[in-house]
Motif scaffolding. Structure first.
Motif, PDB file in Angstrom:
ATOM      1  N   LYS A   1     -38.577 -16.485 -27.368  1.00 45.30           N
ATOM      2  CA  LYS A   1     -39.715 -17.143 -26.380  1.00 45.30           C
ATOM      3  C   LYS A   1     -39.046 -18.411 -25.886  1.00 45.30           C
ATOM      4  CE  LYS A   1     -42.812 -15.728 -29.620  1.00 45.30           C
ATOM      5  NZ  LYS A   1     -43.880 -15.610 -28.669  1.00 45.30           N
TER       6      LYS A   1
ATOM      7  N   LYS B   1     -39.274 -21.643 -23.858  1.00 47.44           N
ATOM      8  CA  LYS B   1     -40.455 -22.526 -23.321  1.00 47.44           C
ATOM      9  C   LYS B   1     -39.756 -24.028 -22.394  1.00 47.44           C
ATOM     10  CE  LYS B   1     -41.976 -23.323 -28.197  1.00 47.44           C
ATOM     11  NZ  LYS B   1     -42.750 -24.061 -28.863  1.00 47.44           N
TER      12      LYS B   1
ATOM     13  N   VAL C   1     -49.853 -27.365 -24.266  1.00 51.05           N
ATOM     14  CA  VAL C   1     -50.509 -25.728 -24.899  1.00 51.05           C
ATOM     15  C   VAL C   1     -50.424 -24.843 -23.851  1.00 51.05           C
ATOM     16  CG1 VAL C   1     -51.984 -24.565 -26.514  1.00 51.05           C
ATOM     17  CG2 VAL C   1     -50.977 -26.360 -27.188  1.00 51.05           C
ATOM     18  N   ASN C   2     -51.415 -25.553 -22.595  1.00 53.27           N
ATOM     19  CA  ASN C   2     -51.939 -24.433 -21.387  1.00 53.27           C
ATOM     20  C   ASN C   2     -50.504 -24.238 -20.788  1.00 53.27           C
ATOM     21  OD1 ASN C   2     -53.988 -23.823 -22.001  1.00 53.27           O
ATOM     22  ND2 ASN C   2     -54.855 -25.267 -20.772  1.00 53.27           N
TER      23      ASN C   2
ATOM     24  N   GLY D   1     -47.504 -23.819 -22.035  1.00 50.35           N
ATOM     25  CA  GLY D   1     -45.916 -23.131 -22.764  1.00 50.35           C
ATOM     26  C   GLY D   1     -44.970 -24.646 -23.371  1.00 50.35           C
TER      27      GLY D   1
ATOM     28  N   LEU E   1     -46.060 -25.928 -26.253  1.00 45.84           N
ATOM     29  CA  LEU E   1     -45.683 -26.028 -27.166  1.00 45.84           C
ATOM     30  C   LEU E   1     -46.915 -24.955 -27.835  1.00 45.84           C
ATOM     31  CD1 LEU E   1     -46.625 -29.495 -28.651  1.00 45.84           C
ATOM     32  CD2 LEU E   1     -44.505 -28.155 -29.132  1.00 45.84           C
ATOM     33  N   THR E   2     -46.584 -24.504 -29.177  1.00 40.12           N
ATOM     34  CA  THR E   2     -47.772 -23.003 -29.413  1.00 40.12           C
ATOM     35  C   THR E   2     -49.298 -24.433 -30.083  1.00 40.12           C
ATOM     36  OG1 THR E   2     -46.920 -23.456 -31.889  1.00 40.12           O
ATOM     37  CG2 THR E   2     -45.378 -21.931 -29.729  1.00 40.12           C
ATOM     38  N   ILE E   3     -49.945 -23.520 -30.071  1.00 43.70           N
ATOM     39  CA  ILE E   3     -51.580 -23.487 -30.794  1.00 43.70           C
ATOM     40  C   ILE E   3     -50.934 -24.495 -32.102  1.00 43.70           C
ATOM     41  CG2 ILE E   3     -53.266 -23.443 -31.965  1.00 43.70           C
ATOM     42  CD1 ILE E   3     -53.474 -22.051 -29.532  1.00 43.70           C
ATOM     43  N   ASP E   4     -50.066 -23.652 -33.151  1.00 45.48           N
ATOM     44  CA  ASP E   4     -49.460 -23.658 -34.230  1.00 45.48           C
ATOM     45  C   ASP E   4     -48.873 -25.288 -34.392  1.00 45.48           C
ATOM     46  OD1 ASP E   4     -50.578 -21.663 -35.432  1.00 45.48           O
ATOM     47  OD2 ASP E   4     -48.874 -20.222 -35.264  1.00 45.48           O
ATOM     48  N   GLU E   5     -47.440 -25.325 -33.651  1.00 43.69           N
ATOM     49  CA  GLU E   5     -47.222 -26.307 -33.412  1.00 43.69           C
ATOM     50  C   GLU E   5     -47.915 -27.616 -33.053  1.00 43.69           C
ATOM     51  OE1 GLU E   5     -43.012 -24.988 -31.848  1.00 43.69           O
ATOM     52  OE2 GLU E   5     -44.815 -25.832 -29.915  1.00 43.69           O
TER      53      GLU E   5
ATOM     54  N   GLN F   1     -59.927 -27.354 -25.458  1.00 44.60           N
ATOM     55  CA  GLN F   1     -59.834 -26.676 -24.755  1.00 44.60           C
ATOM     56  C   GLN F   1     -60.921 -26.305 -24.265  1.00 44.60           C
ATOM     57  OE1 GLN F   1     -56.950 -23.815 -26.820  1.00 44.60           O
ATOM     58  NE2 GLN F   1     -55.797 -24.504 -25.075  1.00 44.60           N
TER      59      GLN F   1
END
Length: 99
Positions: free
Chosen positions: A6, A8, A45-46, A48, A50-54, A70
């Motif tokens: 992954k 980022k 988030v959009n 990349g 951070l992830t949604i979980d983060e 969102q």
């Protein structure tokens, strides 16, 4: 093997067109969510960053709350995040779907 990693980005384009890094994001202790802060988190988030979980863990948000941010940005841009105008934009969007 590289596909599984992954990667980022170091920065993404923020809601106002400026570079946005993790250091520029709102503090994890944020309690007052103004439009700009919500938009920055959605952009992170959009893009990349951070992830949604983060985001959910970092800010103590629910998935439903973040998903509503969102949707608001997707439908109406930053102005859709304005709490006082949520019903107006929701009605407008529903009327557009009818036609």
């Amino acid at each position: 093997m590289i596909e599984n990693q992954k990667i980022k980005p170091d920065q993404v384009i923020g809601p106002l067109g400026e570079p946005l890094t993790v250091a520029d994001l709102p503090s994890p202790k944020t309690k007052r969510w103004v439009i700009r802060r919500k938009a920055e988190v959605v952009a992170a988030v959009n893009g990349g960053l951070l992830t949604i979980d983060e985001v959910l863990e970092r800010y103590g948000l629910t998935l439903e709350e973040f998903a509503s941010w969102q949707r608001a940005v997707d439908r109406s841009g930053m102005q859709g995040l304005r709490v006082t105008r949520i019903q107006h934009y929701r009605d407008l969007y529903e009327r557009q779907l009818k036609y």
